[in-house]
Scaffold this motif. Structure first.
Motif: not given
Length: 189
Positions: A100, A103-111
Motif C-alpha cells: 500500500t 502504491t501511494i508513493s507511486t501515485a504521489g509521484q505520478k500526481t
C-alpha cells in the motif's frame, strides 16, 4: 453388544434428573463409619483452610507484583504504549502495508508529474494568449483609455508600457484613497 466402561472425565454432563438424585443422597446412608466420616470432614476443613491461605498468599503476591511493576515504570499506560508501538511496527513491516505504501508513493509521484505538466501547459497557454492579436488589441485599448484618463485627471505624462500604466494607476488610486483620522473632540472647531 459391547459395553464401554467410562471414566469420570468421559462421562456425559449431568442432567437435571441426575442433580436431583445426587442431592437426595444422604451421607448417613452411605457405607461410612463414624470414624471415616469424621476423617473426611477433617480433610475437608483442612482443604478449605489451605484454599483460604492460598487466596491470601495470591492476593499478597499480586500486590507485590503491582508494586514492583510500578517501581519499574511498567504501568497499564506504559503497557498500552508499548502494545501500540509494537502493533504499529508490526503493521509497518507487514506485506500489505508495504504494498500500500509503495502504491501511494507511486501515485504521489505520478500526481506530482501531472501537476507539473499541467502548470507548464497553463503557463505556455497564458504566454500564447498574451502574444495573440486579440490580447494585443485589448492591451492597446487599455493603454489608450488609461492615457486618456491620466490626461483628463491632470497628468501630462502619456505613453509607457502596459505594466507601467497599470503600476501608475495603482499608485494613483492608493494616494487618492481617503484615510479616516480620528481626532479628539477638543480639536474640532
Amino acid at each position: 453388544m459391547e459395553t464401554r466402561q467410562q471414566g469420570f472425565l468421559d462421562s456425559e454432563p449431568l442432567r437435571e434428573a441426575d442433580e436431583d438424585m445426587a442431592s437426595e443422597i444422604n451421607l448417613n446412608n452411605c457405607l461410612l463409619t463414624e470414624e471415616e466420616r469424621e476423617e473426611i470432614q477433617q480433610q475437608l476443613a483442612k482443604l478449605e483452610e489451605e484454599i483460604s491461605t492460598l487466596r491470601q498468599v495470591l492476593s499478597s503476591k499480586e500486590k507485590q507484583h503491582a508494586e514492583l511493576r510500578q517501581k519499574l515504570g511498567v504501568g497499564s499506560l506504559s503497557e498500552l504504549r508499548n502494545n501500540l508501538s509494537k502493533g504499529w511496527h508490526d503493521m509497518q513491516t507487514s506485506t500489505a502495508y508495504k504494498k500500500t505504501s509503495e502504491t501511494i508513493s507511486t501515485a504521489g509521484q505520478k500526481t506530482s508529474v501531472a501537476f507539473t505538466t499541467l502548470g507548464s501547459a497553463i503557463t505556455r497557454k497564458f504566454g500564447d494568449m498574451r502574444n495573440s492579436p486579440s490580447f494585443k488589441s485589448f492591451e492597446e485599448k487599455v493603454e489608450t483609455t488609461v492615457s486618456t484618463l491620466k490626461t483628463k485627471v491632470g497628468g501630462a505624462e502619456t505613453g509607457g508600457s502596459f505594466e507601467e500604466v497599470l503600476s501608475s494607476a495603482a499608485n494613483a488610486s492608493s494616494q487618492d484613497t481617503p484615510t479616516n483620522n480620528l481626532t479628539d473632540g477638543s480639536e474640532r472647531p
